[in-house]
Design a protein around this motif. Structure first.
Motif, mmCIF file in Angstrom:
data_model
loop_
_atom_site.group_PDB
_atom_site.id
_atom_site.type_symbol
_atom_site.label_atom_id
_atom_site.label_comp_id
_atom_site.label_asym_id
_atom_site.label_seq_id
_atom_site.Cartn_x
_atom_site.Cartn_y
_atom_site.Cartn_z
ATOM 1 N N GLY A 1 114.289 111.139 -7.244
ATOM 2 C CA GLY A 1 115.677 111.515 -7.218
ATOM 3 C C GLY A 1 116.349 111.974 -8.428
ATOM 4 O O GLY A 1 117.651 112.061 -8.199
ATOM 5 N N VAL B 1 119.758 110.799 -3.519
ATOM 6 C CA VAL B 1 119.019 111.069 -2.096
ATOM 7 C C VAL B 1 120.094 111.736 -1.317
ATOM 8 O O VAL B 1 121.251 111.019 -1.044
ATOM 9 C CB VAL B 1 118.501 109.822 -1.392
ATOM 10 C CG1 VAL B 1 117.848 110.383 -0.224
ATOM 11 C CG2 VAL B 1 117.396 109.359 -2.762
ATOM 12 N N ALA C 1 114.194 107.279 -2.320
ATOM 13 C CA ALA C 1 113.836 108.568 -2.640
ATOM 14 C C ALA C 1 112.396 109.153 -2.059
ATOM 15 O O ALA C 1 112.354 110.109 -1.673
ATOM 16 C CB ALA C 1 113.597 108.508 -4.116
#
Length: 248
Positions: A165, A125, A151
C-alpha cells in the motif's frame, strides 16, 4: 497484391476534423503564436549554440543516436530538416520566455503556497465496507494485524499490494481535501481512522511528513505551472477566426 493508397493534405485535415481534435490543435497553434510574439516583444533571441544543445538533447531523449536514425525519424513523422529546426527553436524560445517572465516570481510563489508543497510518506488501503474498515483499523491499532497484512489481503492492484500500500511521497496538493486535512494534522508515525471519500473508505498509515524545500525539481515545476497559467490567460481573449472549412 498490396494496393497503393494516396493520402493528401485534405485527407489529413479531414481526419483531424472527424477525430474531434480541431479545438486542441487550434489551441496549440494559438499558444505557439502567442509565445513567439511575446518573445519577440521582449527582445528574446536564440543563439546557434543554444539551438545545437537543444537539438542534441532532443535526439538524446528520442534515442536518435546517429544521423541515419534521425533521418528515419523525420521521415516517419513526415518532417523536413526545417521542421526539425522549428521544433528545436520552439523548445528553446518557450524555455527562455518562461525564464524571462517568471524566474523572479518562483520564490515568492513558493513561500505563498508552500503548504501545498508539503509531502507525506504514506500507505493506503481503500475499502468498500465501513464495518470492515473500522474492524481493520482497530486490529492494526491493537497489534492483532500489521498494516502490511491488511494491504496484502485487501488491495486488488498487484503492484500496490506487493508494496504493502506504499504510495511514496505524496504532495499535499495532490490529495483530496478531506484526506490532506487529516493526514497533515497528525504526528507521524500514526494510523488514521478510516476516511470516507467518493472512492470508498481510506485506511491510511502516515509514516513521515516532509517539509517543502525549493529544490531545482520544484523550481522547474513551479516555473512550468506559472507559464502554463500565463498561456491560458493569454489565449482566453483571443477570438478564433474560421478561415476555412476543414474537409470542404
Amino acid at each position: 497484391m498490396s494496393k497503393s493508397i494516396t493520402i493528401t493534405n485534405e485527407d489529413i485535415l479531414q481526419e483531424i476534423k472527424l477525430s474531434c481534435k480541431t479545438p486542441e490543435i487550434v489551441e496549440q497553434i494559438v499558444s505557439r503564436k502567442v509565445i513567439i510574439s511575446a518573445a519577440k516583444e521582449a527582445g528574446i533571441e536564440v543563439e546557434t549554440e543554444e539551438l545545437q544543445k537543444a537539438a542534441d538533447l532532443f535526439r538524446l531523449i528520442n534515442k536518435l543516436t546517429s544521423a541515419e536514425e534521425t533521418w528515419a525519424w523525420l521521415e516517419k513523422h513526415s518532417l523536413s530538416l526545417d521542421d526539425f529546426e522549428a521544433i528545436v527553436y520552439s523548445s528553446v524560445i518557450f524555455g527562455k520566455l518562461s525564464q524571462h517572465l517568471f524566474t523572479d516570481k518562483i520564490e515568492p510563489y513558493f513561500f505563498e503556497n508552500q503548504l501545498d508543497y508539503a509531502g507525506v510518506v504514506m500507505y493506503e488501503v481503500v475499502l468498500n465496507d465501513e464495518d470492515l474498515a473500522i474492524e481493520l483499523f482497530y486490529a492494526v491499532k491493537e497489534g492483532e494485524m500489521s498494516f502490511s497484512d491488511v494491504a496484502h489481503k485487501y488491495i486488488q492492484d498487484t503492484e500496490l499490494r506487493r508494496k504493502g500500500g506504499y504510495l511514496g511521497i505524496v504532495r499535499r496538493q495532490d490529495l483530496k481535501p478531506e484526506i490532506s486535512a487529516a493526514v497533515f494534522a497528525v504526528t507521524p508515525p500514526q494510523l488514521l481512522k478510516p476516511i470516507v471519500t467518493s472512492k470508498g473508505l481510506h485506511l491510511i498509515f502516515v509514516e513521515e511528513i516532509i517539509q517543502p524545500e525549493l529544490d531545482n525539481k520544484l523550481r522547474n515545476q513551479i516555473l512550468t505551472n506559472l507559464f502554463d497559467e500565463w498561456i491560458k490567460q493569454q489565449i482566453q481573449p483571443v477570438e478564433f477566426v474560421k478561415l476555412f472549412e476543414l474537409g470542404s
